[in-house]
Design a protein around this motif. Sequence first.
Motif, PDB file in Angstrom:
ATOM      1  N   ALA A  15       0.330  -9.678  63.552  1.00 51.04           N
ATOM      2  CA  ALA A  15      -0.475  -8.479  63.322  1.00 51.04           C
ATOM      3  C   ALA A  15      -1.972  -8.767  63.360  1.00 51.04           C
ATOM      4  O   ALA A  15      -2.742  -8.046  64.009  1.00 51.04           O
ATOM      5  CB  ALA A  15      -0.086  -7.821  62.001  1.00 51.04           C
ATOM      6  N   ALA A  16      -2.419  -9.802  62.667  1.00 47.13           N
ATOM      7  CA  ALA A  16      -3.854 -10.104  62.617  1.00 47.13           C
ATOM      8  C   ALA A  16      -4.380 -10.474  63.997  1.00 47.13           C
ATOM      9  O   ALA A  16      -5.460 -10.014  64.409  1.00 47.13           O
ATOM     10  CB  ALA A  16      -4.122 -11.223  61.615  1.00 47.13           C
ATOM     11  N   LEU A  19      -4.686  -7.384  66.114  1.00 42.49           N
ATOM     12  CA  LEU A  19      -5.861  -6.589  65.777  1.00 42.49           C
ATOM     13  C   LEU A  19      -7.144  -7.232  66.294  1.00 42.49           C
ATOM     14  O   LEU A  19      -8.097  -6.532  66.622  1.00 42.49           O
ATOM     15  CB  LEU A  19      -5.942  -6.354  64.270  1.00 42.49           C
ATOM     16  CG  LEU A  19      -5.405  -4.995  63.811  1.00 42.49           C
ATOM     17  CD1 LEU A  19      -6.275  -3.851  64.343  1.00 42.49           C
ATOM     18  CD2 LEU A  19      -3.960  -4.769  64.223  1.00 42.49           C
ATOM     19  N   VAL A  33     -10.697  -2.234  61.662  1.00 43.51           N
ATOM     20  CA  VAL A  33      -9.700  -3.290  61.867  1.00 43.51           C
ATOM     21  C   VAL A  33      -8.836  -3.434  60.619  1.00 43.51           C
ATOM     22  O   VAL A  33      -7.603  -3.523  60.705  1.00 43.51           O
ATOM     23  CB  VAL A  33     -10.378  -4.633  62.221  1.00 43.51           C
ATOM     24  CG1 VAL A  33      -9.382  -5.785  62.128  1.00 43.51           C
ATOM     25  CG2 VAL A  33     -10.977  -4.567  63.621  1.00 43.51           C
ATOM     26  N   LEU A  37      -4.899  -2.760  60.563  1.00 44.84           N
ATOM     27  CA  LEU A  37      -4.032  -3.878  60.223  1.00 44.84           C
ATOM     28  C   LEU A  37      -2.975  -3.446  59.214  1.00 44.84           C
ATOM     29  O   LEU A  37      -1.801  -3.811  59.332  1.00 44.84           O
ATOM     30  CB  LEU A  37      -4.865  -5.039  59.669  1.00 44.84           C
ATOM     31  CG  LEU A  37      -4.089  -6.296  59.268  1.00 44.84           C
ATOM     32  CD1 LEU A  37      -3.294  -6.860  60.437  1.00 44.84           C
ATOM     33  CD2 LEU A  37      -5.045  -7.348  58.712  1.00 44.84           C
ATOM     34  N   GLN A  41       1.066  -3.567  59.873  1.00 42.55           N
ATOM     35  CA  GLN A  41       1.948  -4.263  58.938  1.00 42.55           C
ATOM     36  C   GLN A  41       3.043  -3.336  58.413  1.00 42.55           C
ATOM     37  O   GLN A  41       4.188  -3.768  58.232  1.00 42.55           O
ATOM     38  CB  GLN A  41       1.126  -4.860  57.797  1.00 42.55           C
ATOM     39  CG  GLN A  41       0.275  -6.045  58.258  1.00 42.55           C
ATOM     40  CD  GLN A  41      -0.735  -6.505  57.228  1.00 42.55           C
ATOM     41  OE1 GLN A  41      -1.189  -5.728  56.387  1.00 42.55           O
ATOM     42  NE2 GLN A  41      -1.103  -7.778  57.299  1.00 42.55           N
TER      43      GLN A  41
END
Length: 198
Positions: A15-16, A19, A33, A37, A41
């Motif tokens: 996920a990070a 992004l 962001v 995020l 998630q």
Amino acid sequence: MDEVRIEAVDLAEYAAAALDVQAVAFGLGPEEVALRLQIVQRHADIPGVRAFGALHDGVLVGFGYGMPNDRTHWWSTVIEPYLAANGHAAWLDQAFSVTELHVHPRYQGIGLGRALITTLCAASALPRSILSAVDRETPARALYRSLGYRDLARRVMFPNTLLPYAVMGAPLPLAATRPGGRPNGVPRPAPRAPFGPP
């Protein structure tokens, strides 16, 4: 330089990094962001979600994810009146929703977006796919049309956004993955200036 690989990824785990790619592709600031995020998630826990990444030397340079559409999800509740007004509300049922699809700008134009969306949609057994895109003529919109997507609604306004969106739909399998369709290979990227993590 190694080829870019398209492979299934764990959405929560990536996920990070996803992004980071989206931030560069869309010019997002830190606050947006952080908000997005949290959304990604949450999506990672939805049954049926699928995610694929484009990895180059172990770095995520593109990603796409989606899930079976659910009329109770926020996105569906926003677009439903627009689709209904055009006689297309049935597209919300039995559809695979392409939720996000982004490629780092330094890796655009070599077929990664096409490879990601065709791989993503090929993993679905549903009869159709829907997505939303900024409602202007962009390479992304041209890509979607080449895969069989057509406009179902235009000038769709999402809360807290300034730009109108279009909702597009296509039968599955996508045109590029049907017999006789355009090949879906991912070329070796051209040499590019070094950069940090996307």
